[in-house]
Structures are given as C-alpha cells and as structure tokens.
Design a protein around this motif. Structure first.
Motif, PDB file in Angstrom:
ATOM      1  N   LEU A   1      -0.758 -11.835  15.503  1.00  0.00           N
ATOM      2  CA  LEU A   1      -0.410 -10.524  14.966  1.00  0.00           C
ATOM      3  C   LEU A   1       0.994 -10.473  14.389  1.00  0.00           C
ATOM      4  O   LEU A   1       1.334  -9.532  13.673  1.00  0.00           O
ATOM      5  CB  LEU A   1      -0.518  -9.456  16.068  1.00  0.00           C
ATOM      6  CG  LEU A   1      -1.861  -9.322  16.786  1.00  0.00           C
ATOM      7  CD1 LEU A   1      -1.749  -8.292  17.891  1.00  0.00           C
ATOM      8  CD2 LEU A   1      -2.944  -8.939  15.793  1.00  0.00           C
TER       9      LEU A   1
ATOM     10  N   ALA B   1      -4.214  -7.368  10.269  1.00  0.00           N
ATOM     11  CA  ALA B   1      -3.854  -5.961  10.407  1.00  0.00           C
ATOM     12  C   ALA B   1      -4.857  -5.204  11.283  1.00  0.00           C
ATOM     13  O   ALA B   1      -6.064  -5.438  11.225  1.00  0.00           O
ATOM     14  CB  ALA B   1      -3.767  -5.314   9.035  1.00  0.00           C
TER      15      ALA B   1
ATOM     16  N   GLN C   1      -2.315  -0.802  15.923  1.00  0.00           N
ATOM     17  CA  GLN C   1      -1.343  -1.882  15.742  1.00  0.00           C
ATOM     18  C   GLN C   1      -0.245  -1.804  16.792  1.00  0.00           C
ATOM     19  O   GLN C   1       0.141  -2.815  17.386  1.00  0.00           O
ATOM     20  CB  GLN C   1      -0.728  -1.803  14.340  1.00  0.00           C
ATOM     21  CG  GLN C   1       0.299  -2.897  14.064  1.00  0.00           C
ATOM     22  CD  GLN C   1       1.050  -2.677  12.767  1.00  0.00           C
ATOM     23  OE1 GLN C   1       1.696  -1.647  12.593  1.00  0.00           O
ATOM     24  NE2 GLN C   1       0.955  -3.627  11.847  1.00  0.00           N
TER      25      GLN C   1
END
Length: 609
Positions: A499, A524, A531
C-alpha cells in the motif's frame, strides 16, 4: 583477470582501441530505437569515438577540459565519454531531469567548456543559462540543433562535429592513438555529481585507475562475464555512477553487451532482449514484482491454484536457504517443478526468465521484495556502493540466496578493507575510492582520512559476519526527549507494504515521531476512509516491533507525489528529507497540534494582546 591481484595497465580509451584492433567485428553494444535493434561493433565504436574526439580538438577542447553530457542511456553517451577521455578531458554526466538552475550549478562549478545535449529540451535548458556560465564555449546537439546562444558560445550538431573530426582523421591512421598515448591512468576521467540528498551536489572525481578497480568488483559479481557474453539492458541515467560503470566502462574489460534504450521502452526491451544480468535500484524490482503479482490474479482458477501451491513450496525452500538447512529431496523435486512450470513462465512475461543472479543497490530494499524474487528462483542479492566508491566494495559475492537484510561482505581482495568506527560508522579503504571532490579539499578531507572513506552509514555485523546497515550517521532524528533515532529502518518496514510507495518519518525536536506516506496508486483503496484504515493497520504492524520512543503516533497521506522539480527527490529518485519537511510543514504541524512550542507561543501572544 585475477580478482585479487588485478592492477590497471591501460587507460579506458586504450582499452577501447585494443578491443577494436583484436575483435573488430565482435558486437560491442546494441541500441534499441523505435522497435529496431542496431548492433555496433568494436571497430565502429572506435571509429565513432575517433571522429568525435578529433572534432572536439578542432573546436578547441584540450587536455584537462571538462565536457558535460546531458542525455538518456544511448550509445552516444558512451562515445562522448571515451572521446572526451581520449583528448585527455573529463566527462561530466548531467541528468536529463535536471533543471536549468541545476545545470548552471554543475557547469559553473566544474568550469565545463562544452555541453552535449540530446534533444531540444536539454539544449533549451542549456541555452537558458548559457550566459551565466563563464567557461562554456561550445554546445552540441545530438538529435537537434542548439538554439541561439550568446556570443562567443558556438553551437553545432553531433553530425557536423563528427564530420569535422573525420576530415582530420584523414591526416593519418594514428591520430587518435597519438592523443590516447598522452593519457595517464591517474588522469581524472569522470566527474559524478552526488545527488544532493544531504546538501549541495559535489563533484566526485574518478580516474581511469579507480574506475577499473570498480569494474573489478563488477566482475566479482558476475565472474562469467570475463569468458562469455552477458546481456544487460541499459536504460538508467548514465550520469549516475552505477549505470555508467556497468553500461559504459565495464564492457571495455569484459564480455558484457549492453542494449541501450529509453527508459519508457525498458519493459518492452526486457521482454525482447531477455537479459542475463541485472543491477537495478530497488524500485524497479518492486514495480516489476507488483505487476507480476497482479498478473497472477487474472489467471484462470486452476492456474491460480498451481501458483498458490508453487508459492507454498517456494516459501519452504527459501526458509531452508535462509536458515542454512538443506531441503529434503521431495521438496527439492517439487521446487524444481514449481520453478519450471510456474515461476520461470511468470518471469518470462517480464523478460526475466534467463536471469539467475541479480543485484540491487543505491537504496535499501524492502525485505519482502527480496523474498518474493528469491522464492521465484531469482538469486537477488543486495550490495553496497557510493558515488565515492565507484562500484561495490561490499556485496554477497559468493553467498547464493542470502537472507534479506544484509549487504554482504567486503570484496575478496586484501586491498579492500572495511572497519567499524567506535560510533558505528562504516569505514572503507580500497583502490576504487575516488580521488577527491572536485576543487573542494575541505569536503574531501572531511570524508577521506588516512586513506579511509567515512561512509556516513551506521552498520553492525550479524552472527554470520555479514554487514547490516542500520541507518545514516547524519540522517538521524533527535526527539525533544533526547532520543536519537535512525528513521530509515522504520521507513523500510513501512515500505514493505504493497500500500505504501514511500514513507518519511519526521519528529526532529518534537515529542514523538510521525510519518508522511506516499501511497501506492496501483493498490488504491475504494475510498479515503478505507485507505486510512488500511494505512493505520500497516503503521500498527510496524509499531508492534518498535521501542516506545520509535513508535509512530500519527500519519498523513501526501496530497501529491514527491517531485524532482520541487527539489523533493534527487535526480535518481532519492528523497531529500529537509525539502519534504519544508514542502509539507503545514501537514506535519497538523500531527503536532498540541506541541509545546505552538501552545506556549499562543499563550504568550494571547497574554500580550
């Protein structure tokens, strides 16, 4: 070449002329352009260098002069370097991404007399600052004609300059030989400018002698390149020391054959050329691994099951390697089947199936990236080098599939020495060390003391006598409580996550540490909230293994990628920590909204009003 007794005997241009004489029709290098591969023989290589060298002489370039080259990876960069050195001059690499201000700084500091630019973009940048460079006399365009320049600077094209040199070559067959014969092994050959990640760029001076000792360590990585052809794809900027040593100078002493290409084409060229050797910065291995992993997720169900089974086998083989245990015969048979049936076909889709041994340098590699490539059967190893060392005095030279996390051991030559100072800094003494910073004796004396290079890297030895980097001597954070913390190990742990593309730990003179995160856009999350949750989980994962003073109390996602143009990254991609902290000061302050400085200042102001 005996790796422990090698001593250079000829300058780099002399090596070229000797190869052209003894192997005139052998392929020296290749060039990929617009889908076409052009092979260049040693004879043709030497002819190009001769014409350019004599053209430079005709334009007044003399022994000791500096000539800058601003170009991507292409044969003309190599031709220019050898031509300048044939004249007795010094070549300077300029990154194609450098701004006009940075170009002016390099040309002024080096007192360059000539500038070679690849396209109109580079030539326009040079023209914009030409009036501020007092020694510049000549600008040469490779693919374009230079724009109008202030007098008395002269503009010409690569083609015209070589034609002028070819006319001079008609004066006799030994004109270039006579020029080259005047050179010495200890003449300065190249100025590599440091990236500027910790201050103003410095001109690192390497001679013909030190560069050949650097090549000696490249041969130590791949001993077979002395005997048989090894293919490598050259796309990284040749202004950086590692690509220049590998792609320009190492082929002069080895059977390494480079296929040059533009960086935008490198993936296509990899699949076409299928190289046998790699030495990349970590980000390219990481990017390629991420793309291959994504590809497996699109496979049909049965193929995904086969991949999962192969990974189960590969992980156990890797664990045994790292623990110095021998795998059982059934496990070895299963892994051979996994390699042949799953991993090599997967790697072939990226053109990496012919590579058995690869190296990474220039930055710390996330351990997870090393692990996946080793599981896939690629013997990927870290090594260590600086601009000041030319190449790699430390590497896993003869340690197959090493456990991730170390940079190996010193080069097996008694002249190569490594020691650890009392404060943990690694010191190196070796014949490949640079000759000094260009016209900067004070900076030279600060890092080169009694023949020992003070690397600035803090290291420790493992139980198996391998060297592990634990941080930078100067790149440390001292918190408000007086705790000295190396941020890089924490950042490297964060970057193991798919990530996170980059992490910048901050906390200088603050009560605790926080971090700025540049997310991986290919991974994403569906929403900003998701996130944030995923990134918080990654920070919690890293914090679990950290001491209290090292733990990250908060984070922010950068609103945009870090940019070279804004001074936040160097030309070769390294983060400039101070510039990032300055650019995102407001974002950082959000994570310290109750810090003592702000509270006291607000209290004082409110009392004075």
């Amino acid at each position: 070449m005996n790796l422990t007794h090698f001593e250079p005997a000829r300058t780099l241009p002399r090596l070229l002329l000797d190869r052209a004489r003894t192997e005139p029709d052998d392929v020296a290098l290749r060039h990929w352009r617009d889908g076409v591969v052009q092979a260049i023989t040693w004879r043709s290589y030497a002819d190009h260098v001769r014409d350019l060298a004599l053209g430079l002489v005709a334009q007044g370039v003399r022994r000791g002069d500096r000539v800058a080259v601003m170009s991507g990876a292409r044969p003309e960069w190599a031709f220019a370097a050898l031509a300048v050195q044939s004249v007795g001059g010094i070549v300077i690499g300029v990154y194609p991404t450098n701004s006009p201000t940075e170009i002016e700084q390099l040309l002024t500091h080096s007192e360059a007399v000539a500038f070679i630019g690849e396209t109109a973009t580079e030539l326009d940048k040079a023209a914009a600052i030409a009036a501020q460079t007092p020694t510049l006399r000549l600008v040469i365009g490779i693919d374009a004609t230079p724009p109008a320049l202030p007098k008395p600077i002269k503009a010409t094209t690569w083609k015209a300059l070589c034609e002028e040199g070819a006319q001079r070559a008609d004066d006799g067959p030994d004109v270039l030989d006579e020029l080259v014969a005047r050179g010495s092994l200890d003449d300065p050959a190249v100025l590599f400018y440091t990236s500027g990640s910790t201050g103003a760029p410095k001109g690192v001076t390497h001679s013909h002698r030190t560069l050949q000792h650097s090549i000696q360590t490249v041969i130590g990585l791949y001993p077979e390149i002395q005997e048989r052809e090894y293919d490598v794809v050259g796309f990284l900027p040749l202004a950086h020391v590692a690509p220049a040593v590998i792609s320009v100078f190492a082929p002069l002493l080895t059977r390494l054959v480079v296929t040059y290409c533009r960086i935008d084409d490198y993936q296509h060229v990899l699949r076409s050329a299928r190289p046998t050797a790699l030495l990349w910065p970590p980000r390219f291995y990481e990017k390629t691994a991420g793309e291959l992993i994504a590809r497996t997720k699109t496979w049909p169900r049965l193929r995904r099951y086969a991949y999962d089974a192969a990974m189960w086998v590969g992980r156990r083989v890797a664990d045994n390697r790292w623990s110095h245990r021998k795998s059982s015969i059934p496990l070895r048979i299963a892994y051979a089947a996994a390699l042949r049936g799953v991993f090599l076909p997967l790697r072939a889709t990226a053109g990496m199936d012919r590579i058995r041994l690869a190296y990474t340098a220039s930055a710390a590699m996330p351990e997870s990236v090393l692990e996946i490539w080793q599981i896939w059967g690629l013997d990927l190893r870290e090594n260590y080098g600086l601009t000041e060392t030319g190449a790699c005095p430390i590497a896993h030279f003869d340690q197959p599939f090493p456990r991730p996390g170390t940079i190996g051991r010193k080069f097996p030559d008694p002249r190569f020495q490594v020691k650890v100072a009392d404060d943990g800094e690694m010191l190196i003494r070796a014949p490949l060390l640079f000759n000094g910073y260009w016209r900067d004796p004070e900076e030279t004396a600060a890092v080169l003391q009694d023949g020992w290079l003070h690397t600035g890297d803090l290291v420790e030895y493992t139980s198996h006598d391998d060297i592990r980097i634990i941080g930078r001597k100067k790149d440390v954070i001292i918190t408000r409580g007086g705790k000295t913390i190396s941020p890089q190990p924490i950042e490297n742990r964060l970057k193991e996550s798919v990530l996170i593309n980059d992490a910048i730990v901050v906390g200088e003179a603050r009560k605790y540490l926080t971090v700025l995160l540049e997310p991986n856009t290919t991974a994403a999350a569906p929403s900003a909230e998701a996130q944030s949750e995923h990134l918080r989980a990654e920070i919690d994962r890293v914090n679990a293994d950290l001491a209290r003073a090292e733990q990250l109390k908060d984070f922010r996602v950068l609103p945009r990628p870090l940019q070279t143009e804004r001074g936040e990254r160097t030309a070769n991609g390294k983060i400039k920590r101070n510039a990032v902290v300055k650019s995102f000061a407001t974002l950082i302050d959000e994570m310290y909204d109750t810090n003592d400085d702000a509270a006291i200042a607000h209290h004082v102001r409110s009392r004075l009003d």
